[in-house]
Write a protein that holds these residues in place. Structure first.
Motif, PDB file in Angstrom:
ATOM      1  N   SER A   1       0.834  -1.199   0.000  1.00 60.68           N
ATOM      2  CA  SER A   1       0.000   0.000   0.000  1.00 60.68           C
ATOM      3  C   SER A   1       0.869   1.249   0.000  1.00 60.68           C
ATOM      4  O   SER A   1       2.038   1.220   0.354  1.00 60.68           O
ATOM      5  N   GLY A   2       0.253   2.342  -0.389  1.00 55.56           N
ATOM      6  CA  GLY A   2       0.982   3.611  -0.430  1.00 55.56           C
ATOM      7  C   GLY A   2       0.286   4.595  -1.348  1.00 55.56           C
ATOM      8  O   GLY A   2      -0.858   4.383  -1.778  1.00 55.56           O
ATOM      9  N   GLY A   3       0.966   5.669  -1.658  1.00 55.65           N
ATOM     10  CA  GLY A   3       0.408   6.683  -2.534  1.00 55.65           C
ATOM     11  C   GLY A   3       0.347   6.221  -3.982  1.00 55.65           C
ATOM     12  O   GLY A   3       1.051   5.289  -4.396  1.00 55.65           O
ATOM     13  N   ARG A   4      -0.479   6.883  -4.742  1.00 60.73           N
ATOM     14  CA  ARG A   4      -0.703   6.487  -6.130  1.00 60.73           C
ATOM     15  C   ARG A   4       0.577   6.514  -6.954  1.00 60.73           C
ATOM     16  O   ARG A   4       0.777   5.689  -7.830  1.00 60.73           O
ATOM     17  N   HIS A   5       1.457   7.465  -6.665  1.00 64.03           N
ATOM     18  CA  HIS A   5       2.645   7.628  -7.499  1.00 64.03           C
ATOM     19  C   HIS A   5       3.929   7.177  -6.786  1.00 64.03           C
ATOM     20  O   HIS A   5       5.028   7.540  -7.221  1.00 64.03           O
ATOM     21  N   ASP A   6       3.800   6.402  -5.717  1.00 60.47           N
ATOM     22  CA  ASP A   6       4.993   5.938  -5.010  1.00 60.47           C
ATOM     23  C   ASP A   6       5.938   5.183  -5.926  1.00 60.47           C
ATOM     24  O   ASP A   6       7.166   5.310  -5.811  1.00 60.47           O
ATOM     25  N   PHE A   7       5.388   4.396  -6.834  1.00 59.25           N
ATOM     26  CA  PHE A   7       6.237   3.553  -7.670  1.00 59.25           C
ATOM     27  C   PHE A   7       6.791   4.279  -8.894  1.00 59.25           C
ATOM     28  O   PHE A   7       7.361   3.660  -9.788  1.00 59.25           O
TER      29      PHE A   7
END
Length: 332
Positions: free
Chosen positions: A152-158
């Motif tokens: 999980s995380g923010g939409r643009h973490d990756f």
């Protein structure tokens, strides 16, 4: 514009009929219904006082199991020694597991534990699984299978190279790819698909909204375990949040599941899409929302409430992260 503006305009300017639903139906007990109104009004103390008026004996218990003296019980944080180390002692997780195990099998079938954080969910589920093993309520044969836990995380973490790690699994366009290397010099991610072909991602140029990233974990299964599907894969016949009981463990790696949707056979050891499974006793609020359970144990940090559904009482409310250690328990 505000996020609700299109809906407000639709209500105000269209000829469609509008029904306003503001009467609480789920809570059948007057005190619990009043507690919900108090929560809505942000009156936490008043809500707790109303909850505490309800008898904790509403939930059927195993013969000889203790019934909480009150519906609201404070669970203090663990004590620490002079060096700041936590001393052994009961925790909120222990209280949740003990409360669940004290219930009759029929009551357990109608119980859903709802938590805020995935780390809490994993801790509660692991505790219940181990307690059932210790009580010899699960089968003796053990199978450890690979599972996929969504990162999980923010939409643009990756879109950042730092978010990538070797061993992660990516789902893109219904295809699974395993991260085999992360080159932080060139800022490229190397991946291998299920056919063994190599690919690479440039995170900065990646449309991260079109992929899902998972970490690989292990899950111990025995006959009698309660599990759920954690992701919908229509092409494989999987629907997220469907719950099953492990009914058989076959020598070829097949896991036979039985549930309201019928019998399902999965093989997580061989099929990536079958690895979206987890224990089902505790779920996060996103997955749960007390749907379909007569007793819903809700546990988060901060406020606390107890509610009654059509089939019975929602009780055993916990609202404290185990990482903090203390908490309040409504053990109705």
């Amino acid at each position: 514009p505000e996020s609700g503006s299109p809906f407000r305009l639709l209500q105000e300017r269209s000829p469609i009929d509008i029904a306003v639903m503001k009467e609480i139906k789920r809570q059948l007990n007057d005190d619990l219904r009043g507690a919900v109104y108090s929560v809505i009004e942000n009156k936490a103390v008043a809500a707790l006082e109303k909850i505490d008026r309800v008898s904790p004996g509403a939930v059927p218990r195993q013969s000889g199991s203790p019934v909480p003296a009150r519906s609201v019980t404070e669970i203090p944080p663990p004590q620490k020694d002079e060096n700041g180390y936590v001393l052994p002692g009961p925790t909120v997780i222990d209280a949740i597991v003990s409360d669940y195990m004290s219930r009759t099998p029929a009551a357990r079938e109608e119980t859903l534990i709802v938590v805020s954080l995935n780390v809490d969910r994993r801790a509660v589920n692991a505790g219940i699984h181990q307690a059932m093993v210790d009580a010899k309520e699960l089968g003796e044969r053990v199978v450890v299978v690979p599972v996929l836990e969504r990162v999980s995380g923010g939409r643009h973490d990756f879109n950042r190279i730092d978010a990538w790690q070797t061993g992660q699994v990516v789902l893109a366009s219904e295809r699974y790819l395993t991260v085999t290397g992360v080159d932080r010099g060139t800022k490229n991610v190397l991946l291998r698909d299920e056919e063994g072909r190599m690919r690479y991602y440039s995170p900065a140029e990646l449309n991260a909204t079109e992929i899902e990233v998972f970490r690989q974990e292990k899950l111990e299964l025995r006959t009698g375990d309660s599990i759920r599907m954690s992701k919908t894969r229509r092409d494989m016949g999987h629907a997220a949040h469907e719950q099953y009981r492990v009914s058989a463990l076959r020598d070829n790696g097949d896991i036979v599941l039985s549930g309201a949707a019928g019998e399902k056979v999965i093989n997580p050891g061989e099929i990536q899409a079958d690895r979206h499974i987890d224990y089902a006793w505790a779920v996060t609020g996103y997955a749960g929302e007390c749907a379909g359970a007569a007793w819903c144990d809700e546990w988060h940090a901060g406020l606390l409430h107890q509610s009654v559904q059509g089939k019975g009482a929602c009780s055993g409310v916990y609202r404290q992260s185990p990482e903090v250690g203390g908490g309040t328990h409504t053990g109705g």
